[in-house]
Design a protein around this motif. Structure first.
Motif, PDB file in Angstrom:
ATOM      1  N   PRO A   1       8.693  -2.529  23.627  1.00 38.44           N
ATOM      2  CA  PRO A   1       8.864  -1.682  24.811  1.00 38.44           C
ATOM      3  C   PRO A   1       9.284  -0.253  24.501  1.00 38.44           C
ATOM      4  O   PRO A   1       9.007   0.654  25.295  1.00 38.44           O
ATOM      5  N   ARG A   2       9.957  -0.031  23.385  1.00 38.36           N
ATOM      6  CA  ARG A   2      10.435   1.316  23.066  1.00 38.36           C
ATOM      7  C   ARG A   2      10.351   1.558  21.563  1.00 38.36           C
ATOM      8  O   ARG A   2      10.408   0.610  20.789  1.00 38.36           O
ATOM      9  N   PRO A   3      10.222   2.847  21.207  1.00 41.64           N
ATOM     10  CA  PRO A   3      10.081   4.024  22.059  1.00 41.64           C
ATOM     11  C   PRO A   3       8.680   4.092  22.679  1.00 41.64           C
ATOM     12  O   PRO A   3       7.699   3.713  22.049  1.00 41.64           O
TER      13      PRO A   3
ATOM     14  N   VAL B   1       4.122   9.004  19.735  1.00 44.69           N
ATOM     15  CA  VAL B   1       5.577   8.920  19.802  1.00 44.69           C
ATOM     16  C   VAL B   1       6.221  10.216  19.312  1.00 44.69           C
ATOM     17  O   VAL B   1       7.214  10.687  19.865  1.00 44.69           O
ATOM     18  N   GLY B   2       5.635  10.813  18.285  1.00 44.59           N
ATOM     19  CA  GLY B   2       6.193  12.042  17.731  1.00 44.59           C
ATOM     20  C   GLY B   2       6.207  13.196  18.709  1.00 44.59           C
ATOM     21  O   GLY B   2       7.013  14.133  18.565  1.00 44.59           O
ATOM     22  N   LEU B   3       5.358  13.156  19.726  1.00 50.66           N
ATOM     23  CA  LEU B   3       5.295  14.235  20.704  1.00 50.66           C
ATOM     24  C   LEU B   3       6.540  14.311  21.584  1.00 50.66           C
ATOM     25  O   LEU B   3       6.673  15.239  22.382  1.00 50.66           O
TER      26      LEU B   3
ATOM     27  N   ALA C   1       9.550   2.009  10.824  1.00 49.94           N
ATOM     28  CA  ALA C   1      10.560   1.920  11.881  1.00 49.94           C
ATOM     29  C   ALA C   1       9.925   1.776  13.259  1.00 49.94           C
ATOM     30  O   ALA C   1      10.466   1.089  14.134  1.00 49.94           O
ATOM     31  N   LEU C   2       8.780   2.411  13.454  1.00 53.98           N
ATOM     32  CA  LEU C   2       8.088   2.335  14.738  1.00 53.98           C
ATOM     33  C   LEU C   2       7.153   1.133  14.827  1.00 53.98           C
ATOM     34  O   LEU C   2       6.547   0.899  15.867  1.00 53.98           O
ATOM     35  N   ARG C   3       7.024   0.382  13.733  1.00 48.85           N
ATOM     36  CA  ARG C   3       6.159  -0.804  13.671  1.00 48.85           C
ATOM     37  C   ARG C   3       4.717  -0.467  14.065  1.00 48.85           C
ATOM     38  O   ARG C   3       4.057  -1.210  14.807  1.00 48.85           O
ATOM     39  N   LEU C   4       4.239   0.654  13.556  1.00 54.32           N
ATOM     40  CA  LEU C   4       2.876   1.069  13.873  1.00 54.32           C
ATOM     41  C   LEU C   4       1.866   0.126  13.224  1.00 54.32           C
ATOM     42  O   LEU C   4       2.054  -0.321  12.099  1.00 54.32           O
TER      43      LEU C   4
END
Length: 272
Positions: free
Chosen positions: A96-98, A134-136, A261-264
């Protein structure tokens, strides 16, 4: 007229034996104009030839840019040409996040240069990848990262860029970016042996310079004192090249950690 004489012209030809001074002057001046234009065009032709030669090894992102610059009609869209409400994201996790940004909502507030960079990616791929989505949330930092990456890549041999990327992402298990650079390497007609060696999965597929770049990259990844590796790479690269390798490897280490960390999710397409 000394310079003209050195190219086979005679100073007295300006007047000519016939006495028709005006006609002779025009004729000689015309030859001089041709000579000057030839001398101007020669380095341009040599540069174009070198660019065509280098483009054979250039990865997809460089070859595409060269093609766009040499074309009279460009197909790269501008940010105002895109309906940002319809642009999909790829590579994001189900977590759900980020959350990714709302592209349509943030586009007007992005720093100069970033909207058109995003539009270029949408024009080439049809989507925005998870790292950008997400970086935006921090557009200024993202733009600085993109500019840093572009400058470092431009300072290096395209094959060395691929070595740094593949060595780093394989060593850190970053499948999200590794598979993208695999696509780039194959599109750049690198052999499977070359690709495996760049990742450390095989041996003997790289040139001495590329192997030195790979070893220096791995020292950066492992935070090992890069004495021998730095010296070996220094036999093939000047100081500017060495610094670019080290900075680019460190950049890939950072983005590998972010991707974890973002589990891309792994995906195909042009890397960030």
């Amino acid at each position: 007229m000394g310079e003209a004489a050195g190219h086979g012209f005679e100073a007295e030809a300006v007047f000519g034996s016939s006495g028709d001074e005006a006609a002779s002057t025009v004729r000689v001046r015309g030859e001089l104009v041709k000579l000057v234009m030839a001398e101007v065009k020669a380095p341009v032709a040599r540069a174009a030839s070198a660019a065509r030669r280098d483009s054979r090894l250039a990865p997809v992102w460089l070859r595409t840019r060269h093609a766009q610059e040499s074309s009279e009609i460009t197909t790269v869209p501008m940010s105002h040409d895109i309906d940002w409400t319809t642009v999909p994201f790829r590579g994001l996790t189900d977590g759900p996040r980020p959350e990714p940004v709302n592209l349509a909502a943030v586009m007007a507030d992005l720093p100069d240069g970033l909207p058109d960079r995003l539009a270029e990616r949408v024009g080439q791929l049809g989507y925005i990848n998870g790292f950008l989505a997400v970086g935006l949330h921090h557009p200024g930092a993202l733009l600085a990262l993109l500019e840093m990456t572009e400058q470092l890549k431009a300072a290096l041999d395209p094959a060395h860029v691929l070595v740094v990327a593949l060595a780093t992402h394989h060593a850190l298990g970053n499948e999200y970016e590794r598979v993208q650079y695999l696509d780039v390497a194959r599109a750049s007609r690198m052999s499977e042996r070359w690709i495996d060696t760049a990742q450390g999965r095989a041996a003997g597929g790289l040139t001495p310079a590329e192997e030195a770049v790979r070893r220096l990259t791995l020292d950066v990844v492992s935070a090992s004192p890069p004495g021998p590796a730095l010296e070996a790479a220094g036999e093939h690269l000047d100081d500017r090249g060495l610094v670019a390798i080290i900075h680019l490897a460190a950049r890939f280490v950072a983005t590998s950690r972010i991707s974890h960390a973002l589990r891309l999710r792994p995906m195909t397409g042009r890397p960030l």
